[in-house]
Design an enzyme around this catalytic site. Structure first.
Site, mmCIF file in Angstrom:
data_model
loop_
_atom_site.group_PDB
_atom_site.id
_atom_site.type_symbol
_atom_site.label_atom_id
_atom_site.label_comp_id
_atom_site.label_asym_id
_atom_site.label_seq_id
_atom_site.Cartn_x
_atom_site.Cartn_y
_atom_site.Cartn_z
ATOM 1 N N GLY A 46 0.833 -1.191 0.000
ATOM 2 C CA GLY A 46 0.000 0.000 0.000
ATOM 3 C C GLY A 46 0.865 1.236 0.000
ATOM 4 O O GLY A 46 2.052 1.175 0.316
ATOM 5 N N CYS A 96 6.744 -0.629 6.208
ATOM 6 C CA CYS A 96 6.320 0.564 5.486
ATOM 7 C C CYS A 96 7.385 0.925 4.460
ATOM 8 O O CYS A 96 8.571 0.869 4.761
ATOM 9 C CB CYS A 96 6.139 1.708 6.487
ATOM 10 S SG CYS A 96 5.617 3.244 5.716
ATOM 11 N N HIS A 138 -3.245 1.320 8.496
ATOM 12 C CA HIS A 138 -1.869 1.827 8.308
ATOM 13 C C HIS A 138 -1.884 3.050 7.385
ATOM 14 O O HIS A 138 -1.256 4.070 7.677
ATOM 15 C CB HIS A 138 -1.015 0.690 7.724
ATOM 16 C CG HIS A 138 0.408 1.054 7.448
ATOM 17 N ND1 HIS A 138 1.468 0.504 8.142
ATOM 18 C CD2 HIS A 138 0.957 1.901 6.540
ATOM 19 C CE1 HIS A 138 2.602 1.021 7.675
ATOM 20 N NE2 HIS A 138 2.326 1.861 6.697
ATOM 21 N N GLU A 139 -2.625 2.941 6.287
ATOM 22 C CA GLU A 139 -2.659 4.050 5.326
ATOM 23 C C GLU A 139 -3.466 5.234 5.873
ATOM 24 O O GLU A 139 -3.093 6.387 5.661
ATOM 25 C CB GLU A 139 -3.218 3.587 3.974
ATOM 26 C CG GLU A 139 -2.431 2.464 3.297
ATOM 27 C CD GLU A 139 -0.934 2.712 3.157
ATOM 28 O OE1 GLU A 139 -0.512 3.879 3.054
ATOM 29 O OE2 GLU A 139 -0.176 1.718 3.170
ATOM 30 N N HIS A 142 -1.214 7.278 7.877
ATOM 31 C CA HIS A 142 -0.307 8.120 7.078
ATOM 32 C C HIS A 142 -0.936 9.482 6.776
ATOM 33 O O HIS A 142 -0.252 10.505 6.781
ATOM 34 C CB HIS A 142 0.016 7.449 5.729
ATOM 35 C CG HIS A 142 1.218 6.560 5.766
ATOM 36 N ND1 HIS A 142 2.461 6.999 6.154
ATOM 37 C CD2 HIS A 142 1.378 5.248 5.431
ATOM 38 C CE1 HIS A 142 3.329 5.998 6.068
ATOM 39 N NE2 HIS A 142 2.702 4.916 5.642
HETATM 40 CO CO CO Z 1 3.379 2.992 5.315
#
Ligand code: CO
Length: 157
Positions: A46, A96, A138-139, A142
């Site tokens: 991703g 990541c 997770h995204e 961000h």
């Molecule tokens: Co990441």
């Protein structure tokens, strides 16, 4: 399409909050296309826009489809995503593309519902569990300037 540079940890932009997308135009299409190409080139799961240096609330995540053993990835792209609901928890390893060679355990919901828009500005709703739920969280982080390394759960040796 073009492969863009992936911003690496230490760059301040990764800690910034991304802004809502207001124009669903060619600029956005190009950004999303480049993000796909960049992610494919490095074999990522991703990628968020901020990771290619663009503070827009958009990301892509890889979805693996198992069509009778032939696993084929495709990308789900979400613009202006919002976490609507979450259930349960899972603790698993994360990595990541902006933090090379670091893998740590992080706690995430087991199931999530995320709403947002596709590149054409049409509303979408995604219900996910397991790996995809983790990837979406997770995204989402961000886009708020949060890296998984801030959420590491220490493992007993
Ligand atoms: Co990441």
């Amino acid at each position: 399409m073009a492969i863009r540079n992936i911003v690496q940890i230490g760059d301040d932009i990764l800690t910034k909050k991304s802004k809502e997308v207001t124009s669903f135009d060619k600029r956005l299409f190009d950004l999303l296309d480049d993000m796909r190409e960049t992610n494919l080139a490095v074999g990522g799961a991703g990628l968020s826009a901020v990771q290619v240096g663009v503070l827009k609330r958009a990301f892509i995540v890889e979805v693996l489809e198992d069509k009778e053993n032939e696993v084929e990835p495709f990308f789900l792209e979400i613009v202006n995503p919002v976490l609507i609901d979450s259930k349960g928890e899972q603790i698993s390893e994360e990595g990541c593309l902006s933090i090379p060679e670091i893998f740590e355990y992080v706690k995430r919901p087991q199931e999530v519902t995320v709403e947002g828009y596709n590149r054409h500005g049409e509303k979408i709703r995604v219900e996910a569990s397991g790996f995809l739920a983790k990837a979406l969280c997770h995204e989402l982080d961000h886009l708020d300037g949060i890296l998984f390394t801030e959420k590491v759960i220490p493992q007993e040796q």
